[in-house]
Design a protein around this motif. Sequence first.
Motif, PDB file in Angstrom:
ATOM      1  N   ARG A 195       0.908  -1.215   0.000  1.00  9.30           N
ATOM      2  CA  ARG A 195      -0.080  -0.071  -0.042  1.00  9.30           C
ATOM      3  C   ARG A 195       0.747   1.192  -0.187  1.00  9.30           C
ATOM      4  O   ARG A 195       0.497   2.209  -0.800  1.00  9.30           O
ATOM      5  CB  ARG A 195      -1.050   0.069   1.238  1.00  9.30           C
ATOM      6  N   TRP A 198       2.192   1.773  -3.597  1.00 13.91           N
ATOM      7  CA  TRP A 198       1.025   2.185  -4.394  1.00 13.91           C
ATOM      8  C   TRP A 198       1.122   3.595  -4.089  1.00 13.91           C
ATOM      9  O   TRP A 198       0.703   4.616  -4.945  1.00 13.91           O
ATOM     10  CB  TRP A 198      -0.083   1.382  -3.993  1.00 13.91           C
ATOM     11  N   ALA A 199       0.713   3.943  -2.848  1.00 19.80           N
ATOM     12  CA  ALA A 199       0.451   5.473  -2.564  1.00 19.80           C
ATOM     13  C   ALA A 199       1.585   6.423  -2.990  1.00 19.80           C
ATOM     14  O   ALA A 199       1.381   7.490  -3.316  1.00 19.80           O
ATOM     15  CB  ALA A 199       0.354   5.383  -0.889  1.00 19.80           C
ATOM     16  N   ARG A 201       3.520   5.944  -5.390  1.00 16.62           N
ATOM     17  CA  ARG A 201       3.413   6.028  -6.736  1.00 16.62           C
ATOM     18  C   ARG A 201       2.039   7.072  -7.373  1.00 16.62           C
ATOM     19  O   ARG A 201       2.368   7.828  -8.154  1.00 16.62           O
ATOM     20  CB  ARG A 201       3.002   4.741  -7.600  1.00 16.62           C
ATOM     21  N   GLN A 202       1.174   6.992  -6.580  1.00 17.99           N
ATOM     22  CA  GLN A 202      -0.047   7.894  -6.647  1.00 17.99           C
ATOM     23  C   GLN A 202       0.370   9.410  -6.444  1.00 17.99           C
ATOM     24  O   GLN A 202      -0.060  10.275  -7.105  1.00 17.99           O
ATOM     25  CB  GLN A 202      -1.339   7.591  -6.090  1.00 17.99           C
ATOM     26  N   THR A 203       1.173   9.652  -5.558  1.00 16.93           N
ATOM     27  CA  THR A 203       1.283  10.869  -5.056  1.00 16.93           C
ATOM     28  C   THR A 203       2.876  11.609  -5.448  1.00 16.93           C
ATOM     29  O   THR A 203       3.394  12.664  -5.281  1.00 16.93           O
ATOM     30  CB  THR A 203       1.464  11.155  -3.590  1.00 16.93           C
ATOM     31  N   SER A 206       4.061  14.939 -10.984  1.00 14.27           N
ATOM     32  CA  SER A 206       3.449  14.922 -12.333  1.00 14.27           C
ATOM     33  C   SER A 206       4.297  14.904 -13.586  1.00 14.27           C
ATOM     34  O   SER A 206       5.332  15.240 -13.422  1.00 14.27           O
ATOM     35  CB  SER A 206       2.171  15.908 -12.462  1.00 14.27           C
TER      36      SER A 206
END
Length: 209
Positions: A195, A198-199, A201-203, A206
């Motif tokens: 988790r 994954w978190a 990578r999401q944050t 950009s």
Amino acid sequence: MTAADPPPVGRAARLRLHRSLQVATHGADLLDRQLHLLRAELSDLRRAEAAARNAWERLVREAGLWELRGLLLSGENALRTASAVPPAEAAVAWEDTLGVRQPGRATVVQGTAAPSTAVPGNTALTHARTSYRAAVDAAARYGAASAAVRLVETRLRSTTVRVRALRRHRIPRLQQDLVTVESALEQSEHEDAVRRRWAARQTGPSPGR
């Protein structure tokens, strides 16, 4: 927690299980050592019991032979006169050995005949009276030794039951619960790591920056 309950989950549960397992294992080791000492003590007591029984039986036979000789020499009236003595009193000193309270030394205080009491009618009856008094002493020692054997046997059986309960049930159950808890913790930590990755990578930054 009963045998049907699932083990608790978490680091605190793992710590508690570790401690419980250590206590149970240490307790079983102590009981094993106590069993070893109890078996040695029981072996000694059984030998003492056998020796006391043999001495008692020998003295009873000896007294019976003297009694028979005296009876043949002087008849039943002389036998009744020879047996007219006050009763004896036995006393037992109790002691603690390996946590078992058991009879130790047994002593007998023989009754003292009054000065007016008639003496036995012949020497054989005198020997019979002496032998029977010695047999009473031996009987007290035999009784104390036999009681000590029975008490140590009882403690040995109860200790054996406790060790088996720990070795066959309590310790294996704790070990299995510990394996379950550690497996659950490992799985939880793995899922937390997934988790977090994954978190992350999401944050992350950009593409346009």
